[in-house]
Design an enzyme around this catalytic site. Structure first.
Site, PDB file in Angstrom:
ATOM      1  N   ILE A 224       0.986  -1.216  -0.145  1.00  0.00           N
ATOM      2  CA  ILE A 224      -0.027  -0.006   0.114  1.00  0.00           C
ATOM      3  C   ILE A 224       1.003   1.305  -0.165  1.00  0.00           C
ATOM      4  O   ILE A 224       1.579   1.347   0.820  1.00  0.00           O
ATOM      5  CB  ILE A 224      -0.890  -0.057   1.254  1.00  0.00           C
ATOM      6  CG1 ILE A 224      -1.794  -1.097   1.335  1.00  0.00           C
ATOM      7  CG2 ILE A 224      -1.769   1.490   1.202  1.00  0.00           C
ATOM      8  CD1 ILE A 224      -2.830  -1.165   2.564  1.00  0.00           C
ATOM      9  N   THR A 225       0.862   2.172  -1.096  1.00  0.00           N
ATOM     10  CA  THR A 225       1.492   3.301  -0.917  1.00  0.00           C
ATOM     11  C   THR A 225       0.785   4.354  -0.282  1.00  0.00           C
ATOM     12  O   THR A 225      -0.387   4.375  -0.143  1.00  0.00           O
ATOM     13  CB  THR A 225       1.720   3.879  -2.599  1.00  0.00           C
ATOM     14  OG1 THR A 225       0.449   4.369  -2.930  1.00  0.00           O
ATOM     15  CG2 THR A 225       2.478   2.796  -3.237  1.00  0.00           C
ATOM     16  N   GLY A 226       1.667   5.135   0.350  1.00  0.00           N
ATOM     17  CA  GLY A 226       1.174   6.070   1.361  1.00  0.00           C
ATOM     18  C   GLY A 226       0.385   5.606   2.437  1.00  0.00           C
ATOM     19  O   GLY A 226      -0.990   6.162   2.676  1.00  0.00           O
ATOM     20  N   ALA A 227       0.687   4.683   3.087  1.00  0.00           N
ATOM     21  CA  ALA A 227       0.333   4.140   4.050  1.00  0.00           C
ATOM     22  C   ALA A 227       0.596   4.684   5.472  1.00  0.00           C
ATOM     23  O   ALA A 227       0.061   3.995   6.825  1.00  0.00           O
ATOM     24  CB  ALA A 227       0.560   2.352   4.349  1.00  0.00           C
TER      25      ALA A 227
ATOM     26  N   SER B 262      -0.601   7.461   6.543  1.00  0.00           N
ATOM     27  CA  SER B 262      -1.579   8.293   7.279  1.00  0.00           C
ATOM     28  C   SER B 262      -3.038   7.984   6.481  1.00  0.00           C
ATOM     29  O   SER B 262      -3.085   7.114   5.620  1.00  0.00           O
ATOM     30  CB  SER B 262      -1.433  10.079   7.240  1.00  0.00           C
ATOM     31  OG  SER B 262      -1.398  10.134   5.621  1.00  0.00           O
ATOM     32  N   GLY B 263      -4.148   8.695   6.914  1.00  0.00           N
ATOM     33  CA  GLY B 263      -5.521   8.587   6.181  1.00  0.00           C
ATOM     34  C   GLY B 263      -6.055   7.255   5.771  1.00  0.00           C
ATOM     35  O   GLY B 263      -5.931   6.299   6.581  1.00  0.00           O
TER      36      GLY B 263
ATOM     37  N   TYR C 170      -4.646  18.214  -9.441  1.00  0.00           N
ATOM     38  CA  TYR C 170      -4.906  17.004  -8.661  1.00  0.00           C
ATOM     39  C   TYR C 170      -6.228  16.123  -9.151  1.00  0.00           C
ATOM     40  O   TYR C 170      -6.207  15.108  -9.212  1.00  0.00           O
ATOM     41  CB  TYR C 170      -5.390  17.297  -7.046  1.00  0.00           C
ATOM     42  CG  TYR C 170      -6.118  16.378  -6.264  1.00  0.00           C
ATOM     43  CD1 TYR C 170      -5.207  15.424  -5.468  1.00  0.00           C
ATOM     44  CD2 TYR C 170      -7.538  16.070  -6.294  1.00  0.00           C
ATOM     45  CE1 TYR C 170      -5.980  14.459  -5.011  1.00  0.00           C
ATOM     46  CE2 TYR C 170      -7.889  15.044  -5.614  1.00  0.00           C
ATOM     47  CZ  TYR C 170      -7.235  14.100  -4.747  1.00  0.00           C
ATOM     48  OH  TYR C 170      -7.796  13.154  -4.036  1.00  0.00           O
TER      49      TYR C 170
END
Ligand code: NDP
Ligand code: PMR
Length: 397
Positions: free
Chosen positions: A89-92, A94-95, A272
């Site tokens: 999981i990339t960007g795991a 936060s959020g 974005y």
């Protein structure tokens, strides 16, 4: 009273499949027309997989599950496995990414590779989320550097872990930026990170996914409602629009080409949303090119409006204050980080969500449904063009 009426209309709109919403809203609100493993089941594996597993055991130095029970997972096709699934999981840190990592790790059926740009932040986040050490590994990945993406892939391959599911989740959003900022490779940051970094990552890891003997292998790219102009949210200016992609073709370097995909003036919010359109188009192009040959499930999703995440860190303070109550009480599109994590975890692991080429959304009862993408986000020719230009920009063609 007026607020209640608005709330009712928006509520219905958010929770209906886009097509239905469009047809009921044509005259338009706001004047907008909305048209780790314990054992491997070698019975179904090739001898190559056995050799690989021996090699993997020799390599593995950390985070091996020794206490979790062996998991028997039965896919609809009846295939079984006795090992944990392995998901990147990339960007795991936060959020949504963290919540998904937590949800999957808690099942004891998954080993989560948290692919994060800030190693320490990710370790701390996993700890404070209560994730057990044997259920995750943090690996460094900075999607805003193509070399970092290549290095991550080399490191991952060297770890000897199998890859069963890849989740492209990380993103940056720069709504207040007056001027573009750029990746290490000189590409506008939002599209460079959210789309191109993930494009290279997925392409380089496709073979690993192909080689997985897991009952259901998946590549998931997180999309969003705000990139879909067939929704009210997607009609809040600035709207996503890739145009003829002259800026993308020029490399988004802001020097001899625009920093925007469509060649226009820089707008961080639009960049974005454009990057999300690229994410959703890329998922479909992967599906068309590789689903039949590989059996990999390609999917995208809109997890709901997770109004409290770090995504809005660069927005003005007033926005950050009002956005969560606005989404909770007015649009009713709000979803907690925990709930969004369960949703994405479903797309990773639910045996009933194996259909490929789908953009998943959830209704007000939190039931998943196949949503309709906007005309642009489902444009076959645009998807091919995004793919071909992106291949060049990341050095694959
Ligand atoms: P967060 O900001 O909480 O999470 C984004 C993650 O991406 C963070 O872990 C961040 O790392 C990471 N990241 C950013 N840049 C890089 C980079 N260069 N390399 C590696 N990782 C990076 O936002 P959300 O959880 O809200 O967003 C997750 C996904 O959900 C995104 O794809 C977003 O588009 C999507 N989404 C979000 C919605 C929402 O309402 N929040 C709605 C629809 C979709 P770090 O922790 O170091 O900053
Ligand atoms: Mg939006 C149907 C209502 C709906 C939904 C589900 C969202 C989701 N938004 C809705 C409506 C509106 N928004 C309306 C009517 C407005 C004008 C008042 C509005 C405004 C707005 C802003 C300024 N909304 C925003 C912003 C942002 O900066 C967020 C954004 O676009 O980030 C890219 C955003 C969002 N609204 C959403 C969702 C999910 C977001 C953010 C996240 C994303 O798409 O990734």
């Amino acid at each position: 009273m007026a607020l209640q009426a608005t709330s009712f209309s928006l509520h219905n709109l958010v929770n209906l499949p886009a097509k239905t919403a469009g047809s009921s809203m044509d005259s338009g609100l706001f004047g907008v027309s909305l048209s780790d493993h314990r054992k491997l089941d070698f019975t179904s594996s090739s001898s190559r997989t056995k050799m690989e597993f021996t090699r993997r055991r020799a390599f593995r130095t950390q985070a091996v599950a020794t206490t979790a029970p062996a998991v028997i997972w039965t896919a609809p096709e009846g295939k079984k496995t006795l090992r944990k699934g392995s998901v990147i999981i990339t960007g795991a840190s936060s959020g949504l990414g963290l919540a998904t990592a937590k949800a999957l790790s808690e099942t004891g059926k998954w080993h989560v590779i948290m692919a994060c740009r800030d190693f320490l932040k990710a370790e701390r986040a996993a700890k404070s989320a209560g994730m057990s050490k044997e259920n995750y590994t943090v690996m460094h990945l900075d999607l805003s550097s193509l070399e970092s993406v290549r290095q991550f892939v080399r490191n991952f391959k060297q770890s000897g872990r199998p890859l069963d599911v890849l989740v492209c989740n990380a993103a940056v959003y720069q709504p207040t930026a007056k001027e573009p900022t750029f990746t290490a490779d000189g590409i506008e940051l939002s599209v460079g990170t959210n789309h191109l970094g993930h494009f290279l990552l997925s392409r380089l890891l496709l073979d690993d996914l192909k080689q997985s003997d897991y009952p259901s292998k998946r590549l998931i790219i997180v999309g969003s409602i705000t990139g879909n102009t067939n929704t009210l949210a997607g009609n809040v200016p600035p709207k996503a629009n890739l145009g003829d992609m002259r800026g993308l073709a020029g490399g988004l370097n802001g020097l001899n080409s625009s920093a925007m995909i469509d060649g226009g003036d820089f707008d961080g919010a639009k960049a974005y949303k454009d990057s999300k359109v690229c994410n959703m188009l890329t998922m479909q192009e992967f599906h068309r090119r590789y689903h039949e040959e590989t059996g990999i499930t390609f999917a995208s999703l809109y997890p709901g409006c997770i109004a409290t995440t770090g995504l809005f860190r660069e927005h003005i303070p007033l926005f950050r204050l009002l956005f969560p109550p606005f989404q909770k009480f007015i649009t009713k599109g709000y979803v907690s980080e925990e709930e969004s994590g369960k949703r994405l975890a479903q797309v990773v692991s639910d045996p009933s969500l194996t259909k490929s080429g789908v953009y998943w959304s959830w209704n007000k009862d939190s039931a998943s449904f196949e949503n309709q993408l906007s005309e642009e986000a489902s444009d076959v020719a645009k998807a091919r063009k995004v793919w071909e230009i992106s291949e060049k920009l990341v050095g694959l063609a």
